[in-house]
Scaffold this motif. Sequence first.
Motif, PDB file in Angstrom:
ATOM      1  N   CYS A   1     -55.760 -28.812 -86.652  1.00 60.67           N
ATOM      2  CA  CYS A   1     -54.726 -28.821 -87.685  1.00 60.67           C
ATOM      3  C   CYS A   1     -53.655 -29.832 -87.326  1.00 60.67           C
ATOM      4  CB  CYS A   1     -54.102 -27.432 -87.830  1.00 60.67           C
ATOM      5  SG  CYS A   1     -53.205 -26.912 -86.355  1.00 60.67           S
ATOM      6  N   SER A   2     -52.832 -30.145 -88.301  1.00 64.71           N
ATOM      7  CA  SER A   2     -51.728 -31.066 -88.080  1.00 64.71           C
ATOM      8  C   SER A   2     -50.564 -30.362 -87.393  1.00 64.71           C
ATOM      9  CB  SER A   2     -51.256 -31.642 -89.412  1.00 64.71           C
ATOM     10  OG  SER A   2     -50.649 -30.620 -90.202  1.00 64.71           O
ATOM     11  N   LEU A   3     -49.664 -31.162 -86.866  1.00 69.95           N
ATOM     12  CA  LEU A   3     -48.467 -30.601 -86.237  1.00 69.95           C
ATOM     13  C   LEU A   3     -47.576 -29.912 -87.269  1.00 69.95           C
ATOM     14  CD1 LEU A   3     -46.915 -30.335 -83.560  1.00 69.95           C
ATOM     15  CD2 LEU A   3     -45.745 -32.479 -84.121  1.00 69.95           C
ATOM     16  N   LYS A   4     -47.494 -30.470 -88.465  1.00 66.26           N
ATOM     17  CA  LYS A   4     -46.675 -29.852 -89.511  1.00 66.26           C
ATOM     18  C   LYS A   4     -47.203 -28.459 -89.866  1.00 66.26           C
ATOM     19  CE  LYS A   4     -43.628 -31.244 -91.502  1.00 66.26           C
ATOM     20  NZ  LYS A   4     -42.174 -31.002 -91.306  1.00 66.26           N
ATOM     21  N   ALA A   5     -48.525 -28.296 -89.914  1.00 68.43           N
ATOM     22  CA  ALA A   5     -49.097 -26.979 -90.192  1.00 68.43           C
ATOM     23  C   ALA A   5     -48.701 -25.980 -89.111  1.00 68.43           C
ATOM     24  CB  ALA A   5     -50.621 -27.076 -90.295  1.00 68.43           C
ATOM     25  N   LEU A   6     -48.727 -26.415 -87.851  1.00 63.62           N
ATOM     26  CA  LEU A   6     -48.312 -25.537 -86.755  1.00 63.62           C
ATOM     27  C   LEU A   6     -46.817 -25.234 -86.824  1.00 63.62           C
ATOM     28  CD1 LEU A   6     -50.321 -26.907 -83.689  1.00 63.62           C
ATOM     29  CD2 LEU A   6     -50.642 -24.717 -84.860  1.00 63.62           C
ATOM     30  N   GLU A   7     -46.032 -26.204 -87.221  1.00 68.78           N
ATOM     31  CA  GLU A   7     -44.593 -25.964 -87.382  1.00 68.78           C
ATOM     32  C   GLU A   7     -44.362 -24.831 -88.373  1.00 68.78           C
ATOM     33  OE1 GLU A   7     -40.972 -27.870 -89.881  1.00 68.78           O
ATOM     34  OE2 GLU A   7     -42.373 -29.313 -88.995  1.00 68.78           O
ATOM     35  N   TYR A   8     -45.041 -24.891 -89.529  1.00 70.79           N
ATOM     36  CA  TYR A   8     -44.883 -23.856 -90.544  1.00 70.79           C
ATOM     37  C   TYR A   8     -45.376 -22.497 -90.034  1.00 70.79           C
ATOM     38  CZ  TYR A   8     -44.013 -27.523 -94.060  1.00 70.79           C
ATOM     39  OH  TYR A   8     -43.494 -28.564 -94.790  1.00 70.79           O
ATOM     40  N   LEU A   9     -46.517 -22.482 -89.353  1.00 76.43           N
ATOM     41  CA  LEU A   9     -47.041 -21.233 -88.820  1.00 76.43           C
ATOM     42  C   LEU A   9     -46.101 -20.660 -87.764  1.00 76.43           C
ATOM     43  CD1 LEU A   9     -49.257 -19.088 -88.515  1.00 76.43           C
ATOM     44  CD2 LEU A   9     -50.411 -20.619 -86.903  1.00 76.43           C
ATOM     45  N   GLY A  10     -45.613 -21.518 -86.886  1.00 76.05           N
ATOM     46  CA  GLY A  10     -44.670 -21.061 -85.862  1.00 76.05           C
ATOM     47  C   GLY A  10     -43.428 -20.448 -86.479  1.00 76.05           C
ATOM     48  N   ASN A  11     -42.890 -21.077 -87.515  1.00 73.93           N
ATOM     49  CA  ASN A  11     -41.699 -20.540 -88.176  1.00 73.93           C
ATOM     50  C   ASN A  11     -41.966 -19.156 -88.742  1.00 73.93           C
ATOM     51  OD1 ASN A  11     -40.417 -22.932 -87.581  1.00 73.93           O
ATOM     52  ND2 ASN A  11     -40.500 -23.751 -89.668  1.00 73.93           N
ATOM     53  N   GLU A  12     -43.151 -18.969 -89.360  1.00 68.79           N
ATOM     54  CA  GLU A  12     -43.509 -17.656 -89.897  1.00 68.79           C
ATOM     55  C   GLU A  12     -43.561 -16.588 -88.806  1.00 68.79           C
ATOM     56  OE1 GLU A  12     -47.208 -17.863 -91.938  1.00 68.79           O
ATOM     57  OE2 GLU A  12     -46.567 -19.460 -93.312  1.00 68.79           O
ATOM     58  N   LYS A  13     -43.985 -16.993 -87.610  1.00 69.63           N
ATOM     59  CA  LYS A  13     -44.162 -16.038 -86.517  1.00 69.63           C
ATOM     60  C   LYS A  13     -42.904 -15.886 -85.659  1.00 69.63           C
ATOM     61  CE  LYS A  13     -48.251 -16.130 -84.443  1.00 69.63           C
ATOM     62  NZ  LYS A  13     -48.910 -14.904 -84.955  1.00 69.63           N
ATOM     63  N   GLY A  14     -41.852 -16.633 -85.983  1.00 75.55           N
ATOM     64  CA  GLY A  14     -40.604 -16.512 -85.232  1.00 75.55           C
ATOM     65  C   GLY A  14     -40.502 -17.466 -84.058  1.00 75.55           C
ATOM     66  N   TYR A  15     -41.151 -18.618 -84.154  1.00 74.20           N
ATOM     67  CA  TYR A  15     -41.106 -19.624 -83.098  1.00 74.20           C
ATOM     68  C   TYR A  15     -40.628 -20.951 -83.676  1.00 74.20           C
ATOM     69  CZ  TYR A  15     -43.920 -16.438 -80.260  1.00 74.20           C
ATOM     70  OH  TYR A  15     -44.366 -15.353 -79.543  1.00 74.20           O
ATOM     71  N   ARG A  16     -40.099 -21.803 -82.786  1.00 73.45           N
ATOM     72  CA  ARG A  16     -39.673 -23.129 -83.209  1.00 73.45           C
ATOM     73  C   ARG A  16     -40.341 -24.197 -82.343  1.00 73.45           C
ATOM     74  NH1 ARG A  16     -38.725 -20.508 -86.845  1.00 73.45           N
ATOM     75  NH2 ARG A  16     -36.748 -20.095 -87.907  1.00 73.45           N
ATOM     76  N   LEU A  17     -40.712 -25.286 -82.987  1.00 70.70           N
ATOM     77  CA  LEU A  17     -41.325 -26.424 -82.298  1.00 70.70           C
ATOM     78  C   LEU A  17     -40.256 -27.140 -81.487  1.00 70.70           C
ATOM     79  CD1 LEU A  17     -43.692 -28.483 -81.908  1.00 70.70           C
ATOM     80  CD2 LEU A  17     -42.854 -29.616 -83.994  1.00 70.70           C
ATOM     81  N   VAL A  18     -40.456 -27.240 -80.157  1.00 71.38           N
ATOM     82  CA  VAL A  18     -39.444 -27.864 -79.299  1.00 71.38           C
ATOM     83  C   VAL A  18     -39.930 -29.158 -78.650  1.00 71.38           C
ATOM     84  CG1 VAL A  18     -38.294 -25.671 -78.816  1.00 71.38           C
ATOM     85  CG2 VAL A  18     -40.110 -26.476 -77.274  1.00 71.38           C
ATOM     86  N   GLY A  19     -41.192 -29.527 -78.851  1.00 79.39           N
ATOM     87  CA  GLY A  19     -41.652 -30.780 -78.272  1.00 79.39           C
ATOM     88  C   GLY A  19     -43.159 -30.887 -78.264  1.00 79.39           C
ATOM     89  N   CYS A  20     -43.628 -32.100 -77.931  1.00 79.71           N
ATOM     90  CA  CYS A  20     -45.049 -32.380 -77.746  1.00 79.71           C
ATOM     91  C   CYS A  20     -45.212 -33.217 -76.488  1.00 79.71           C
ATOM     92  CB  CYS A  20     -45.616 -33.156 -78.940  1.00 79.71           C
ATOM     93  SG  CYS A  20     -45.558 -32.267 -80.507  1.00 79.71           S
ATOM     94  N   ASN A  21     -46.410 -33.243 -75.975  1.00 77.60           N
ATOM     95  CA  ASN A  21     -46.622 -34.075 -74.796  1.00 77.60           C
ATOM     96  C   ASN A  21     -46.859 -35.517 -75.218  1.00 77.60           C
ATOM     97  OD1 ASN A  21     -49.380 -33.790 -75.656  1.00 77.60           O
ATOM     98  ND2 ASN A  21     -50.012 -34.346 -73.586  1.00 77.60           N
ATOM     99  N   TYR A  22     -46.769 -36.437 -74.258  1.00 75.79           N
ATOM    100  CA  TYR A  22     -46.778 -37.864 -74.548  1.00 75.79           C
ATOM    101  C   TYR A  22     -48.079 -38.329 -75.188  1.00 75.79           C
ATOM    102  CZ  TYR A  22     -46.750 -42.919 -73.768  1.00 75.79           C
ATOM    103  OH  TYR A  22     -46.834 -44.278 -73.931  1.00 75.79           O
TER     104      TYR A  22
END
Length: 323
Positions: free
Chosen positions: A242-263
Amino acid sequence: MSFLSKALNRLKSNQKVASLVQRMPPGLKARMRRTVDRATQPSVLERVLAQTSQTNDLLARMLYEEALATPRYQERQRLLRYGFNVYSQHDEDGIIEEIFRRIGSTDKFFVEFGVGDGIENCTTYCLLKNWSGVWIDGSADCFEGIQRNLGFLIEEGRLRAKYSFITAENIESLFAELKAPAEFDFLSIDIDRNDYWVWKAITNYRPRVVAIEYNASFKQTAACVIPYNPTAIWDGTNYTGCSLKALEYLGNEKGYRLVGCNYTGGTSFFVREDLLGDHFAAPYTSENHYEPPRYFVRMPNGHPGNFGPFALVQPGPHADQSI
């Protein structure tokens, strides 16, 4: 190292053989050593390939260090400049360590699935720092490698390992079987295809930090995920995950926030929103934290990886513990 060299090293580790070698006259040992060296010397092609690989690693490292020197990567709250690898595939070990330096740890317990043979993943380095946890992998070869490489930790009870193909339907029952606590420090997900759907299915467990693979080929604005198929595996193309944006939305639903990615653009990091404080770089969006696919950047850490028993050293009464 050639097959012959490895076989000779195993032979020399035998006590009887070592004792016999010790009793040999020095001149005979020297002649034998020269014969072995000639027999095991790499071919011209092997030497050229090795030098080319080293050159590529050097150029990739220069690009990496050049990128880290730019203003974006030097921002105080960003995680990228803290990356390094000990047992992770790329720079995840350092980023994970920095996240917990900022928010603190509680039980130092991890759960990771898609761990390989235990020599390259996101939690083996945690074991060097006296963490404990659970590993799940669906490859029989990898599970055999875990038992071979880290069986002593399984015997000690610091590591629990399970051979199982992972699906959205069985993931929580596997957690329960392996006695994962309802709330623990760190969850790592890397199964190459159904990562999104498996994380979505985890509802009764609330890890404080989640590392999960994303498909950087889909860039930072498309919110897309391939359909769930419990029996499918990665086919080697970019039609996966999946894309990073999809994970961002899923994380928000579950009570998490995207704080970074590896290089290298493979692993994203989420922190539970009640732990964010002002520790990380807002906004917590894919547009802010996306890293493109740089899979060509290898990050060798000295000699090839291996694992075995370690003595964990405690600080003495006069140690500087300011860091």
